[in-house]
Scaffold this motif. Sequence first.
Motif, short mmCIF file in Angstrom:
data_model
loop_
_atom_site.label_atom_id
_atom_site.label_comp_id
_atom_site.label_asym_id
_atom_site.label_seq_id
_atom_site.Cartn_x
_atom_site.Cartn_y
_atom_site.Cartn_z
N LEU A 240 9.32 -10.47 -1.46
CA LEU A 240 10.21 -10.29 -2.60
C LEU A 240 11.08 -11.52 -2.79
CD1 LEU A 240 10.86 -7.89 -4.62
CD2 LEU A 240 12.88 -7.49 -3.19
N ILE A 241 11.62 -12.04 -1.69
CA ILE A 241 12.44 -13.25 -1.74
C ILE A 241 11.60 -14.44 -2.19
CG2 ILE A 241 13.87 -14.84 -0.40
CD1 ILE A 241 15.13 -12.07 -0.84
N GLY B 50 0.80 -1.21 0.00
CA GLY B 50 0.00 0.00 0.00
C GLY B 50 0.83 1.26 0.00
N ALA B 51 2.05 1.21 0.57
CA ALA B 51 2.90 2.39 0.65
C ALA B 51 4.10 2.34 -0.28
CB ALA B 51 3.39 2.59 2.09
N LYS B 52 4.58 1.13 -0.60
CA LYS B 52 5.78 1.04 -1.43
C LYS B 52 5.74 -0.20 -2.31
CE LYS B 52 8.45 -1.14 2.29
NZ LYS B 52 8.56 -2.48 1.69
N ILE B 53 6.55 -0.14 -3.35
CA ILE B 53 6.70 -1.27 -4.27
C ILE B 53 8.18 -1.66 -4.27
CG2 ILE B 53 6.54 -2.04 -6.66
CD1 ILE B 53 4.39 0.14 -7.06
N ALA B 54 8.45 -2.93 -3.99
CA ALA B 54 9.82 -3.44 -4.06
C ALA B 54 9.94 -4.28 -5.33
CB ALA B 54 10.14 -4.29 -2.84
N VAL B 55 11.02 -4.08 -6.06
CA VAL B 55 11.23 -4.77 -7.32
C VAL B 55 12.66 -5.31 -7.35
CG1 VAL B 55 11.08 -4.61 -9.84
CG2 VAL B 55 9.68 -3.12 -8.43
N ALA B 56 12.83 -6.53 -7.83
CA ALA B 56 14.17 -7.12 -7.93
C ALA B 56 14.27 -7.95 -9.19
CB ALA B 56 14.47 -7.98 -6.71
#
Length: 392
Positions: A369-370, A92-98
């Motif tokens: 993410l992992i 809701g507050a951030k997007i993590a991308v890898a």
Amino acid sequence: MAAQTTSSTPIARKISTNAAVRTVLAKGPISRADIAKLTGLSKQTVSEVVQDLIDEGWLRSSGRTDGKRGRSAITYELNARAGLAASIDLGGAKIAVAIGDLLGTIIAETVVPTDPRGGRHLVDQFEASLHALAAEADVGIGDLRLAVLGTPGVFDPATGQIRAAPNVPGLESIDMRRLLGGRLGIPVLIENDVNLAALGEQWRGHGADKKNFAFIALGTGIGMGIVANGALVRGARGAAGEICFLPLGGDPFDPRSFTLGTLESAVGSAAIARRYAGFGGPEDSTVKDLFSAFAAGGPSATATIEETARLIAVAIAAIGVILDPEIVILGGNIGSRPELVDAIRRLLPRCTPYPIRLEISQFGGRAALIGGLGVAVRHMHDDLFGIGLKDV
């Protein structure tokens, strides 16, 4: 025409390739002779399989044996960058991308604020973030083989829509899988973010040697991923683990609880901030401010942590008697805070006769993410070599 030998049939070659790649993954760098010794394959078959894998770019030479017991030999290892995939964790507050490789090593990673407009604007963010990461890692966006997207709520595979995710607007109105897959030109897998976190723990975390465990993520909201008898539990409608709707911490008959859920309304980040203000903390404080005040010994912060831990302990006690897990793993930006977990550990024996082992995720807020990367690795290995996640 001569009959095709058993060793050269497609099925036999796939089995041989599978065995060789398993051995390289487990023991590499390794010579052809050692592959033959460990797999029981003939030296000729190993030589042919290894050469095919080199020609196709999956293996590469890594050096030579030391030669102490005879002539040295070339050793081989997996060319990890021959297969790349993306993992995206939508919050809701951030997007993590890898972006990660065939061994599950992250080669580039970023975090960006979530576009509050949601919907199609999120697809723009995903695409832009992946292009930037690909440039940073010096790879082409076309080198990606698939993407795994973790989202809050419940994914409907029939429509591609994501339901029950009130913290991220616009997800119910779009077919996210089709839109993102069309933008990237690769398959896109979508899974609940907490389910992915549980799979991440099963892959490389506290759940790696456990058949039965639960992962609870606490941050903006609260959710749970369940692994029972070694398999992820999704339920009849994909909503297993939606503990935000547990009738705890408030009035479950209040119609407003149908939006966020009774428990989430009591222990989500917004509720914790309100509780802190109610106990005398500054009105505009964030959860981060709360933990800073707790470290300084602030009585309002101490009372807030204690009351929040009491509510979560009751929820974990309920989960414990239903699932009987070997371990409950806590994660998320709030759930992984030792101050909160220590308080929950202290309170649990007071509300349940069943001992429940708690651990903090070693991945912090990165577990989903992992987990997404782990799912991507499994699919790449399955597609390329017929090897599943348990073998990685």
